[in-house]
Structure formats: C-alpha cells, structure tokens
Design an enzyme around this catalytic site. Sequence first.
Site, PDB file in Angstrom:
ATOM      1  N   ASP A 494      -3.578 -10.917  -8.155  1.00  0.00           N
ATOM      2  CA  ASP A 494      -2.761 -10.089  -7.284  1.00  0.00           C
ATOM      3  C   ASP A 494      -3.030  -8.625  -7.633  1.00  0.00           C
ATOM      4  OD1 ASP A 494      -0.308  -9.445  -5.583  1.00  0.00           O
ATOM      5  OD2 ASP A 494       0.243  -8.619  -7.540  1.00  0.00           O
ATOM      6  N   ALA A 495      -3.229  -7.789  -6.626  1.00  0.00           N
ATOM      7  CA  ALA A 495      -3.642  -6.400  -6.869  1.00  0.00           C
ATOM      8  C   ALA A 495      -2.614  -5.638  -7.696  1.00  0.00           C
ATOM      9  CB  ALA A 495      -3.885  -5.693  -5.538  1.00  0.00           C
ATOM     10  N   ASP A 512      -7.593  -2.274   1.339  1.00  0.00           N
ATOM     11  CA  ASP A 512      -7.651  -2.779   2.714  1.00  0.00           C
ATOM     12  C   ASP A 512      -6.919  -4.113   2.760  1.00  0.00           C
ATOM     13  OD1 ASP A 512      -8.215  -3.420   5.294  1.00  0.00           O
ATOM     14  OD2 ASP A 512     -10.382  -3.591   5.056  1.00  0.00           O
TER      15      ASP A 512
END
Length: 712
Positions: A494-495, A512
């Site tokens: 997960d970012a 993005d």
Amino acid sequence: TLLMGATLPAIARWVETTPQGVSWLGFLYAGNTAGAVFGCLLAGFYLLRVYDMATATYAAAAINVPIALLGLGLAARSPHREPAGDRLPGRAVRAPASWPVYVTIALSGLCALGAEVVWTRLLSLLLGGTVYTFSIILAVFLAGLGIGSSVGSFLSRVVARPRIALGCCQMFLTAAIAWTAYMVAKSLPYWPIDPSLSTSPWFNFQLDLMRCAWGVLPAAILWGASFPLALAAVASRGGDPGRLVGGVYAANTVGAIVGSIGFSVLVVPWLGTQQAQRLMIGLSAVAAFLMFSPLVRPLWASGPAGSRHKPALRLAGAVSVAASMGVAALLAWSVSPTPWGLIAYGRFMATYAGRLAPGITEEKDVPSGGGRPDIFCTYMGEGMSGSAVVTMSKTGVRCFHSAGKVQASSDPQDMRLQRMLGHISALLHPKPRSVLVVGCGAGVTAGTFLLHPSIERIIICEIEPLVPKFVAPKFKTENYDVVNDPRVEVVYDDARHYIRTTKRKFDIITSDPIDPWVKGCAALYTQDYYKMCKEHLNPEGVVTLWIPLYEGNSDTVKSVIATFFRVFPNGLIWSNDIKGEGYDAVLFGHPDEIGIATKIDVDELQRRLDRADHESVAQSLGEVGFASAIDLLATYAGQAPDLQEWLWDAQINTDRNLRLQYLAGMWLNSYLSRQILAEIIQYYRFPEELFIASDQSKEALRQALEGLQSSQ
C-alpha cells in the site's frame, strides 16, 4: 467488538431454553440485525458524508449511553429467577451429539462471510465501487439476515425436528448461492441501465438497492434463518440460555472469521470468484449432510419394537439425501465465470455488451477492421486487492481496466497524460536521480523516466501484484519494458504504508491512483498523505498527481486541488484537454512554501530537449503531440495563488474525514469536465514571474496559452 459480541449472550439469560424461549433468542438476533441495518445506512449516507469518522464514533458512543441506562432499568424491573427444572447453575445443558450442529453453523457463517466478500467485490464492479455502494450491499445483506432470523425463530417454535429444518436451510442455500452467482454473471450486468442518464445520484441508489436485493436476499435470508434453528437444535430444557447462545454464536463467528479472511486472502486470488462460489455451494452441501446424517444410518440398524417400517424410511431418506447432494453438484457445476466485461466496464456493462467478444483472445488473433464485436480481452486476472483486464480493439487501442473502468490505455489522449506525468516531473527538476511511482497501471508513466539520463533508481509501488506482472508487459512498447529494466524496483505494498515506513527520500514522487470515487482511494488524496510525500522529498524535489475532471462535479475537483495546494501552496495545474474540452490534469507541487515554487526557463528547457542525451525524451514527447518545450508548457492552466477565490469553499480531504470519497461517490455519473475546466481557466493570467524566456519564446508561449482560453 468483544463487548458487542457479549451483548446477545447476556440478554439471552432473560429467556428459558424452551421452544418459545429459543424462538425469542432468534427474534433478539433479528432485532440486533435490524439495528445494524439502520446504523450502516446512517453512518454511510449521513454521519460520515456530512461529518467525519470521529463524529460518527462519538454518535455511536452517545447512542450506547441511553441503551445502557435502558438495560439497567429493565434489569431492575426484571430480577433474575432460576427457572423450574433441573438446570445446573453455570452449566450448559445441551442436546446429545450436538457437535454436528456447531460444525454446521460454523460452516454457515464461513459461507455467509465468504459470500459477502465475493459478492461485494462483484457487485461493486456492477454498481460502481463507491462508499455508498458498500453501504447498500451491507445493508441488504444484514436486512436478509434479520428477515431470515425472524422466519427461523418462528419455525423453531413449530417444527418438531429443528436439525432437519437447519439441514433444509443449508440445502436451499446451495440453490440460493447458485441463484446469486447466475444473477451477478448472467443477468444483472445486462439489465438495460445507463447510470449517466440520471441527474440525481439518489435515483441510481434506488436501482442499486433493488439489484442488490434481487441478487443477494435469498441467500442472506437462509443464512439468517440458520442461527435460530441451530439454537433450537442444541437446546435442552433446563440449559443455560446464555451459554447456549454464546456457544452457537461463537461457532458461527469463528466460521465467519475464517470465511472472510480465507476467501479474500486465499480462495479468490488462487481460484477466482467462480471457483469460490462453487466452494460455497459444496460447503453448504456438507453442512446439510451433517444435519441429514441421522436419515442415512445403516439400514440394518435395529430399532425398538414396532419399528418395522424404519428401514424403508431410512432408505427413502438415504435416496433423498443422495439426490440432494447430486443437485448440489449440478448447481456448483452451473456457476458461470465472472464476465470479463464486468471487470472492464462495470456499471456500463450493458452499454458495451454488444461490442465485446466472448472469452480470452490472444493478441495476435485480434482482427482489424469494422464490424462487431470490436473489443477483445487479451488478459483477465483476479487478485487479492482487485481484478484486472487488458483489452484490445480492432483499431489497435490497448486498455488496462480495473474497478469497472479504463485505468490506462494506448489511446492518444491517455498516452499524452501518462507521459505528461513523467516528463513534466523530470524536466522541471534540475537533475532527478530517484523516482517513486505510486500505482503501476500500464507502466507508461514509470517508463518515461527511463529516458532521462540522470535517473538512477525508479521504485514502483503497486498494491496488486497482477498489474506489474501481467498488465504492464502487455504495454511494453509504450512503457519501454519498464518492469524489466535493472534500474526499476517493484514494491508490492500500500502506497501510504510504504511512504510511511521507508527511510528513502526521492527527487520525484508521482502518483496516478484509481479514481477518487472508488472506496479507499481518497486516502491517496488527503492532506496527511501529501505531507508524508513532502517529508520524503530531497531538496528541489517535486510531486505530481493525476486528477480526473470527468466523472465528478466542481466540488469534487475543488476538494482535490485545494487539498493539494494546502500542502504545496505554490502548486501548478497542467491541463490534458482536447481543444479546451476538459478531460484530466496534472497537479505539480514543490516543497518551497515561500515565493514561486519554481522558475521555468523556457529556452533552457528547449536546449535540454535538443541535447543528444535527451533525444529519446524529445521523441517520446513528440509521439503524444509535444513538438517543443513551448508545446508542453502550453498545457499550463493555473497556479495556486490565482485560484484561491475559486477554491474558497472547497472541502479539504483529510485522513479524519476522507471527504473526497463521499463527494466523488455522489457524482461519479456526472460528465462536467468542460464546465470544470472553464471555471479554472477563468482565473487564468499569464504568469510572468513563473516563466523565464527570451521575448520571442515568451510571446510564443503567451499565444499558445491564449489559445486555450479562446477555446473555452
């Protein structure tokens, strides 16, 4: 949650373990579920949408205060009395051989939560994966459990053999699961519904509620009826109702835990949704068999005097059970695979249905020319975090789909945006070396950084492994085979978690993510997230972010832009429009909070593109319509200081309120991109202090930018 789980067994001490008492336990469970339906809708459609997570939590705590006072008052008016009979204090008196009932209700809970995982995943594609969709699906499922519990409570009063009734519930569930599987794969996606026709989201919510109920209610009602029937099946007069309910409830909950984790983490990623639904049918059949097993005891078993007809009855029972298992096998075999068009086009599946080719096609076998079908699937995969499809049209356009829509493609408009994200980030940094790309997609944005000679390290952070492994290679011409480049490291995470925990800093962070209306994605558009990104920038580092202008309204776009500008107060907007027709845009941020975020030397940028080591960069830009530095910079649409008047009423998206997903979820079927871009452009002024250039270059840039204004 521990205290919530203890509530039902505690209140169960009020009743006795008689048929009438046990039925009251089921009605109490139904009442609890009815409250859950109301709470789910109250939180999803009002408290979280209008306020925030803290306020919703305070509301729940406040509601519990009068409930506690009411409970204490009822306890004072109804002192506990030991019932007549042979109950032993503190001991649970259960029917003999009750373990099959506990296993059955555990399997029932496992299938119920497994089905909720699978069907929520599929229905969110069909309806659009907004926060409201998830609330509707959960509310319908809970309503079914409540209705079923009421029905099961009534049956527990009148049926003589509750175990057989419980077994019938499980057998009927094999048909109900097959019904829902058929509805989701073969019926609901083809209902002639165009969600963009509605001017109000509330009309679509009614349609969503009806479709969910049509597909999910039969199975949910049967799972709800299983609980009170299981209570009746193990109850014995004189038993402790608290322990009785606690034991059955615990077995059901353990099964539910295994089902929710097992299906989401293991079954769906390994086997897919089709096999997951077949497995649910099989487990329901096993649960039914456990309850029917007394009917298939050895035919030669002796019985008491006067039981000469029992062998015949057992034979009839055995035949019936065998036939039921055979029907369950046929029902499991009948489950269809999830149509790839549902993953690709989601809520617009019916619109595209006539253009879609069946099955999976090798890319080399995709024909060219006109006629139907004209869209072919070349890859489909179902992962833990989402599903992915790659399509190719007869015109040669390749698309990556997820969450029921196109996320990236080789279409000129999308290619332009994807390369803008990369090249603007790299060219407006004096000498970038390290890059973090949030969201792999087709890999085009990440691939643009490979062309810049100073880049030494690119990290792609992607939560779904299917995308870099199977999707990005399909676009290796457009993304320069980015995932196989030695400078590239793919991190499956997960970012937010990755940025929160990594010690690395970057010259460029570009993001993005999936559209902000998709539940959960608003977390990658919060003020808190941007602050984390800012803390992980090197000096002179930059952040870029994709934002859609379509599938939303002004309030949604304002929230995205204003939140970004709160952290990057000198941020810029670059528009990816078609002759003034709004589409999407790139936000650009720099950590400098004083003065101009960055000075852009137009002539130096052109000289940089003319250098031999930037030849591939210039070629990449030329392929998407940017023949010069002026062409690229002419996408400028505004900067933070100029847009403050427009943004004055914007709602800031934070971790505490996740306001964006509630705004965006209301307006995902709106297409107002031209109007939104026009609102932004009306605050345009030529930024003399931003661009450094010769008089000739500055005048050429001014004229190019004025062309954008005149097209509005």
